[in-house]
Design a protein around this motif. Structure first.
Motif, PDB file in Angstrom:
ATOM      1  N   PHE A 170      30.464  40.958  37.742  1.00 53.24           N
ATOM      2  CA  PHE A 170      31.059  40.552  39.015  1.00 53.24           C
ATOM      3  C   PHE A 170      31.006  39.042  39.211  1.00 53.24           C
ATOM      4  O   PHE A 170      31.638  38.505  40.121  1.00 53.24           O
ATOM      5  CB  PHE A 170      30.361  41.279  40.167  1.00 53.24           C
ATOM      6  CG  PHE A 170      30.272  42.765  39.950  1.00 53.24           C
ATOM      7  CD1 PHE A 170      31.425  43.532  39.866  1.00 53.24           C
ATOM      8  CD2 PHE A 170      29.053  43.383  39.784  1.00 53.24           C
ATOM      9  CE1 PHE A 170      31.353  44.899  39.633  1.00 53.24           C
ATOM     10  CE2 PHE A 170      28.967  44.750  39.554  1.00 53.24           C
ATOM     11  CZ  PHE A 170      30.121  45.511  39.475  1.00 53.24           C
ATOM     12  N   GLY A 191      29.533  47.981  35.590  1.00 50.96           N
ATOM     13  CA  GLY A 191      30.694  47.129  35.382  1.00 50.96           C
ATOM     14  C   GLY A 191      31.767  47.389  36.409  1.00 50.96           C
ATOM     15  O   GLY A 191      31.576  48.141  37.381  1.00 50.96           O
ATOM     16  N   HIS A 192      32.909  46.778  36.188  1.00 47.82           N
ATOM     17  CA  HIS A 192      34.077  47.020  37.024  1.00 47.82           C
ATOM     18  C   HIS A 192      34.515  48.477  36.882  1.00 47.82           C
ATOM     19  O   HIS A 192      34.160  49.146  35.894  1.00 47.82           O
ATOM     20  CB  HIS A 192      35.227  46.106  36.596  1.00 47.82           C
ATOM     21  CG  HIS A 192      34.976  44.647  36.824  1.00 47.82           C
ATOM     22  ND1 HIS A 192      34.808  44.097  38.076  1.00 47.82           N
ATOM     23  CD2 HIS A 192      34.864  43.600  35.943  1.00 47.82           C
ATOM     24  CE1 HIS A 192      34.609  42.790  37.970  1.00 47.82           C
ATOM     25  NE2 HIS A 192      34.636  42.468  36.689  1.00 47.82           N
ATOM     26  N   PRO A 193      35.305  48.986  37.820  1.00 46.57           N
ATOM     27  CA  PRO A 193      35.796  50.365  37.682  1.00 46.57           C
ATOM     28  C   PRO A 193      36.458  50.626  36.337  1.00 46.57           C
ATOM     29  O   PRO A 193      36.281  51.697  35.754  1.00 46.57           O
ATOM     30  CB  PRO A 193      36.780  50.491  38.848  1.00 46.57           C
ATOM     31  CG  PRO A 193      36.239  49.574  39.901  1.00 46.57           C
ATOM     32  CD  PRO A 193      35.678  48.407  39.131  1.00 46.57           C
ATOM     33  N   GLU A 194      37.217  49.656  35.819  1.00 50.88           N
ATOM     34  CA  GLU A 194      37.878  49.876  34.530  1.00 50.88           C
ATOM     35  C   GLU A 194      36.858  49.959  33.385  1.00 50.88           C
ATOM     36  O   GLU A 194      37.078  50.659  32.391  1.00 50.88           O
ATOM     37  CB  GLU A 194      38.905  48.785  34.242  1.00 50.88           C
ATOM     38  CG  GLU A 194      38.402  47.361  34.290  1.00 50.88           C
ATOM     39  CD  GLU A 194      38.558  46.699  35.653  1.00 50.88           C
ATOM     40  OE1 GLU A 194      38.733  45.456  35.690  1.00 50.88           O
ATOM     41  OE2 GLU A 194      38.490  47.401  36.688  1.00 50.88           O
ATOM     42  N   ASP A 195      35.729  49.241  33.508  1.00 47.28           N
ATOM     43  CA  ASP A 195      34.664  49.367  32.507  1.00 47.28           C
ATOM     44  C   ASP A 195      34.049  50.765  32.557  1.00 47.28           C
ATOM     45  O   ASP A 195      33.783  51.385  31.518  1.00 47.28           O
ATOM     46  CB  ASP A 195      33.566  48.325  32.749  1.00 47.28           C
ATOM     47  CG  ASP A 195      34.045  46.898  32.629  1.00 47.28           C
ATOM     48  OD1 ASP A 195      34.819  46.616  31.694  1.00 47.28           O
ATOM     49  OD2 ASP A 195      33.638  46.070  33.458  1.00 47.28           O
ATOM     50  N   LYS A 208      28.474  46.745  44.927  1.00 46.47           N
ATOM     51  CA  LYS A 208      29.239  47.137  43.739  1.00 46.47           C
ATOM     52  C   LYS A 208      28.323  47.730  42.667  1.00 46.47           C
ATOM     53  O   LYS A 208      28.695  48.693  41.980  1.00 46.47           O
ATOM     54  CB  LYS A 208      29.995  45.932  43.189  1.00 46.47           C
ATOM     55  CG  LYS A 208      31.141  45.452  44.071  1.00 46.47           C
ATOM     56  CD  LYS A 208      31.822  44.227  43.477  1.00 46.47           C
ATOM     57  CE  LYS A 208      33.007  43.784  44.332  1.00 46.47           C
ATOM     58  NZ  LYS A 208      33.665  42.569  43.785  1.00 46.47           N
ATOM     59  N   ALA A 233      28.564  51.510  41.090  1.00 49.40           N
ATOM     60  CA  ALA A 233      28.719  51.700  39.646  1.00 49.40           C
ATOM     61  C   ALA A 233      27.571  52.517  39.062  1.00 49.40           C
ATOM     62  O   ALA A 233      27.781  53.319  38.140  1.00 49.40           O
ATOM     63  CB  ALA A 233      28.822  50.348  38.945  1.00 49.40           C
TER      64      ALA A 233
END
Length: 369
Positions: free
Chosen positions: A45, A348-352, A279, A283
């Protein structure tokens, strides 16, 4: 005739090794990048926009050495923590400070106590200065404060190390447990309390700071929650005589101006820190859900990673990890049994998280085959 350097006897017998092989090395060896870089407990992030702005402004001044005292940052940290500036040392990440601390107190043959399977970089420094590591096992996937203290007293340890929250398992002890550990530190032993992940822990995970308590030194960092791993900014809190002793051996110009400016700005951006914490929590929940969907369990975590129990032994977990890496997912795992039955996945990010969720069932199937 002998050519080349004449190494010390200690260095001559040490292996040439590093505690961690970085993802960049793996990418070079593989010939392609990872799809998801979720293995090194970095904060994907990133740092506060205010920190990025401060570092950008300072870039034009980088022809100057950094302030050798990290004065502004130390004063801000002292104000935030309610201690004196003389109780704080800033250094090149916790790793750098651990190296300085070991150099200060550990000579050849001195005993140092840690948990078997705990943070390898600490062990690296102890070995590098000739110390003798003495280990105790984890208990129920937690570091064992009582066993650590008992062993330190038994062997006359110079240092005893514990991370709270823990790396690599993500588990934690409450403040009362850690305070009992501090109170029980044997004479002549210093407790190294690594609090790198403290900003991700629930309330009540850290005892109050007594800046004059000479039995403990606390290590904290801007690498994790503040998203500045590449800037290398860590700090330690301890009794003033110990903190002053760092000046005998530290690299006085080890802190870059850019890093100091970024950390100072990050420290004052509480809103960004809270956003990152939210976040991370979301996650972690997603990783736990992915584990359940695949018939696995995950350990409760007070960090920015989750240890997922692969349900078998270390050999099986290593096959799972290798299959994830083959599918371009960078993760790591504990290296000591029985904790090595797990893989350790950074948030990680949602895509990760999506990429990991897609790859995990494939990796499990391949590992079982």
């Amino acid at each position: 005739m002998t050519h080349g350097p004449r190494y010390t006897a200690l260095v001559d017998r040490l292996p040439a090794s590093v505690p961690f092989v970085g993802p960049e090395t793996a990418e070079r060896e593989r010939g392609r990048p990872f799809k998801a870089r979720i293995g090194a407990n970095e904060s994907v992030f990133g740092p506060s926009p205010k920190a990025i702005e401060a570092m950008s402004r300072e870039a034009s001044e980088t022809w100057k050495y950094g302030d050798s005292l990290s004065y502004d940052l130390r004063m801000a940290l002292a104000d935030r923590l309610g201690v004196g500036a003389g109780n704080i040392i800033v250094g090149e990440g916790i790793d750098g400070l651990l190296g300085y601390l070991v150099r200060l107190v550990v000579g050849e043959g001195d005993k140092v106590v840690t948990s078997f399977g705990a943070y390898p970089t600490f062990n690296y420094h102890v070995t590098g200065f000739g110390g003798e590591l003495v280990t105790v096992p984890y208990r129920d996937d937690h570091e064992d404060p009582e066993a650590l203290i008992a062993k330190a007293g038994e062997v006359g340890a110079k240092l005893v190390y514990i991370a709270n929250p823990d790396n690599p398992m993500g588990t934690w002890h409450d403040a009362a447990t850690i305070q009992r550990m501090i109170d029980a530190v044997p004479d002549g032993t210093l407790l190294v309390l690594d609090e790198a992940y403290l900003e991700f822990a629930p309330e009540g995970a850290a005892p109050a700071i007594d800046p004059d308590d000479a039995r403990v030194i606390r290590m904290r960092t801007f690498s994790k929650a503040y998203g500045m791993a590449g800037a290398r900014v860590g700090y330690a809190i301890g009794a003033e005589p110990l903190i002053t002793a760092f000046n005998k051996i530290r690299n006085h110009f080890g802190m870059a101006r850019i890093s100091q400016a970024g950390a100072l700005a990050a420290l004052h951006d509480d809103a960004w820190l809270a956003q990152v914490q939210g976040k991370v929590s979301a996650a972690r929940d997603r990783l736990a859900e992915t584990a359940r969907e695949n018939g696995l369990t995950s350990l409760p975590s007070a960090t920015n990673f989750v240890a997922i129990d692969c349900g078998a032994d270390g050999d099986f977990a290593r096959r799972v990890l290798a299959e994830l890496v083959a599918r371009d997912i960078f993760v790591r795992m504990p290296f000591a049994a029985p904790e090595d039955r797990c893989i350790r996945v950074s948030v990680g990010h949602p895509e990760d998280m999506d990429a990991f969720a897609e790859a995990l069932p494939q990796a499990l199937a391949a590992a079982r085959a």
